[in-house]
Scaffold this motif. Structure first.
Motif, PDB file in Angstrom:
ATOM      1  N   MET A  29       0.840  -1.196   0.000  1.00 25.31           N
ATOM      2  CA  MET A  29       0.000   0.000   0.000  1.00 25.31           C
ATOM      3  C   MET A  29       0.875   1.247   0.000  1.00 25.31           C
ATOM      4  SD  MET A  29      -3.104  -1.200   2.517  1.00 25.31           S
ATOM      5  CE  MET A  29      -3.360   0.422   3.127  1.00 25.31           C
ATOM      6  N   SER A  30       1.933   1.214   0.769  1.00 27.92           N
ATOM      7  CA  SER A  30       2.848   2.352   0.832  1.00 27.92           C
ATOM      8  C   SER A  30       3.532   2.562  -0.518  1.00 27.92           C
ATOM      9  CB  SER A  30       3.893   2.132   1.926  1.00 27.92           C
ATOM     10  OG  SER A  30       4.803   3.187   1.972  1.00 27.92           O
ATOM     11  N   SER A  31       3.935   1.490  -1.164  1.00 33.56           N
ATOM     12  CA  SER A  31       4.607   1.570  -2.465  1.00 33.56           C
ATOM     13  C   SER A  31       3.668   2.080  -3.556  1.00 33.56           C
ATOM     14  CB  SER A  31       5.139   0.201  -2.869  1.00 33.56           C
ATOM     15  OG  SER A  31       6.109  -0.231  -1.956  1.00 33.56           O
ATOM     16  N   LEU A  32       2.380   1.847  -3.397  1.00 31.45           N
ATOM     17  CA  LEU A  32       1.398   2.280  -4.393  1.00 31.45           C
ATOM     18  C   LEU A  32       0.922   3.703  -4.135  1.00 31.45           C
ATOM     19  CD1 LEU A  32      -0.726  -0.982  -4.637  1.00 31.45           C
ATOM     20  CD2 LEU A  32       0.885  -0.093  -6.324  1.00 31.45           C
ATOM     21  N   LEU A  39      -3.669   4.723   4.796  1.00 27.63           N
ATOM     22  CA  LEU A  39      -2.736   3.826   5.472  1.00 27.63           C
ATOM     23  C   LEU A  39      -3.010   3.800   6.968  1.00 27.63           C
ATOM     24  CD1 LEU A  39      -0.395   1.947   4.884  1.00 27.63           C
ATOM     25  CD2 LEU A  39       1.153   3.874   5.140  1.00 27.63           C
ATOM     26  N   ASP A  40      -3.251   4.971   7.565  1.00 29.44           N
ATOM     27  CA  ASP A  40      -3.592   5.034   8.985  1.00 29.44           C
ATOM     28  C   ASP A  40      -4.868   4.251   9.275  1.00 29.44           C
ATOM     29  OD1 ASP A  40      -1.399   6.586   9.549  1.00 29.44           O
ATOM     30  OD2 ASP A  40      -2.512   8.474   9.691  1.00 29.44           O
ATOM     31  N   GLY A  41      -5.847   4.359   8.388  1.00 26.33           N
ATOM     32  CA  GLY A  41      -7.093   3.616   8.561  1.00 26.33           C
ATOM     33  C   GLY A  41      -6.871   2.115   8.502  1.00 26.33           C
ATOM     34  N   ALA A  42      -6.028   1.671   7.586  1.00 26.52           N
ATOM     35  CA  ALA A  42      -5.732   0.238   7.468  1.00 26.52           C
ATOM     36  C   ALA A  42      -5.009  -0.267   8.711  1.00 26.52           C
ATOM     37  CB  ALA A  42      -4.891  -0.018   6.221  1.00 26.52           C
ATOM     38  N   ILE A  43      -4.060   0.511   9.217  1.00 28.57           N
ATOM     39  CA  ILE A  43      -3.325   0.117  10.421  1.00 28.57           C
ATOM     40  C   ILE A  43      -4.273   0.061  11.613  1.00 28.57           C
ATOM     41  CG2 ILE A  43      -1.551   0.859  12.065  1.00 28.57           C
ATOM     42  CD1 ILE A  43      -0.031   1.988   9.572  1.00 28.57           C
ATOM     43  N   ALA A  44      -5.140   1.057  11.743  1.00 27.79           N
ATOM     44  CA  ALA A  44      -6.102   1.082  12.852  1.00 27.79           C
ATOM     45  C   ALA A  44      -7.028  -0.128  12.793  1.00 27.79           C
ATOM     46  CB  ALA A  44      -6.901   2.376  12.822  1.00 27.79           C
ATOM     47  N   ALA A  45      -7.460  -0.485  11.589  1.00 22.81           N
ATOM     48  CA  ALA A  45      -8.334  -1.647  11.437  1.00 22.81           C
ATOM     49  C   ALA A  45      -7.615  -2.932  11.835  1.00 22.81           C
ATOM     50  CB  ALA A  45      -8.843  -1.736  10.001  1.00 22.81           C
ATOM     51  N   LEU A  46      -6.351  -3.064  11.447  1.00 20.09           N
ATOM     52  CA  LEU A  46      -5.581  -4.257  11.816  1.00 20.09           C
ATOM     53  C   LEU A  46      -5.382  -4.340  13.325  1.00 20.09           C
ATOM     54  CD1 LEU A  46      -2.892  -4.299   9.004  1.00 20.09           C
ATOM     55  CD2 LEU A  46      -4.759  -5.929   9.329  1.00 20.09           C
ATOM     56  N   ILE A  47      -5.090  -3.213  13.953  1.00 20.77           N
ATOM     57  CA  ILE A  47      -4.899  -3.192  15.403  1.00 20.77           C
ATOM     58  C   ILE A  47      -6.194  -3.576  16.105  1.00 20.77           C
ATOM     59  CG2 ILE A  47      -4.495  -1.663  17.388  1.00 20.77           C
ATOM     60  CD1 ILE A  47      -2.427  -0.197  15.585  1.00 20.77           C
TER      61      ILE A  47
END
Length: 57
Positions: A29-32, A39-47
């Motif tokens: 995701m970061s590379s794209l 990205l923050d939303g994806a990390i929050a969802a994973l946590i």
């Protein structure tokens, strides 16, 4: 056993785990050039999922 781990074992793949799968997804995701907010939303969802999964164990 997670679906990912079951398929990993069935296919005989080495070095695949839910951790590496998540890390790879975030790296891609970061590379794209996904926005920082996405990205923050994806990390929050994973946590959140990790915490709820840990509470079940």
């Amino acid at each position: 056993m997670s679906v990912l781990c079951h398929q990993r074992d069935r296919l005989g793949l080495m070095g695949v785990s839910t951790h590496t799968f998540r890390r790879t997804a975030l790296t891609q995701m970061s590379s794209l050039e996904v926005s920082a907010l996405q990205l923050d939303g994806a990390i929050a969802a994973l946590i959140s999922k990790f915490r709820s999964f840990s509470a079940v164990k």
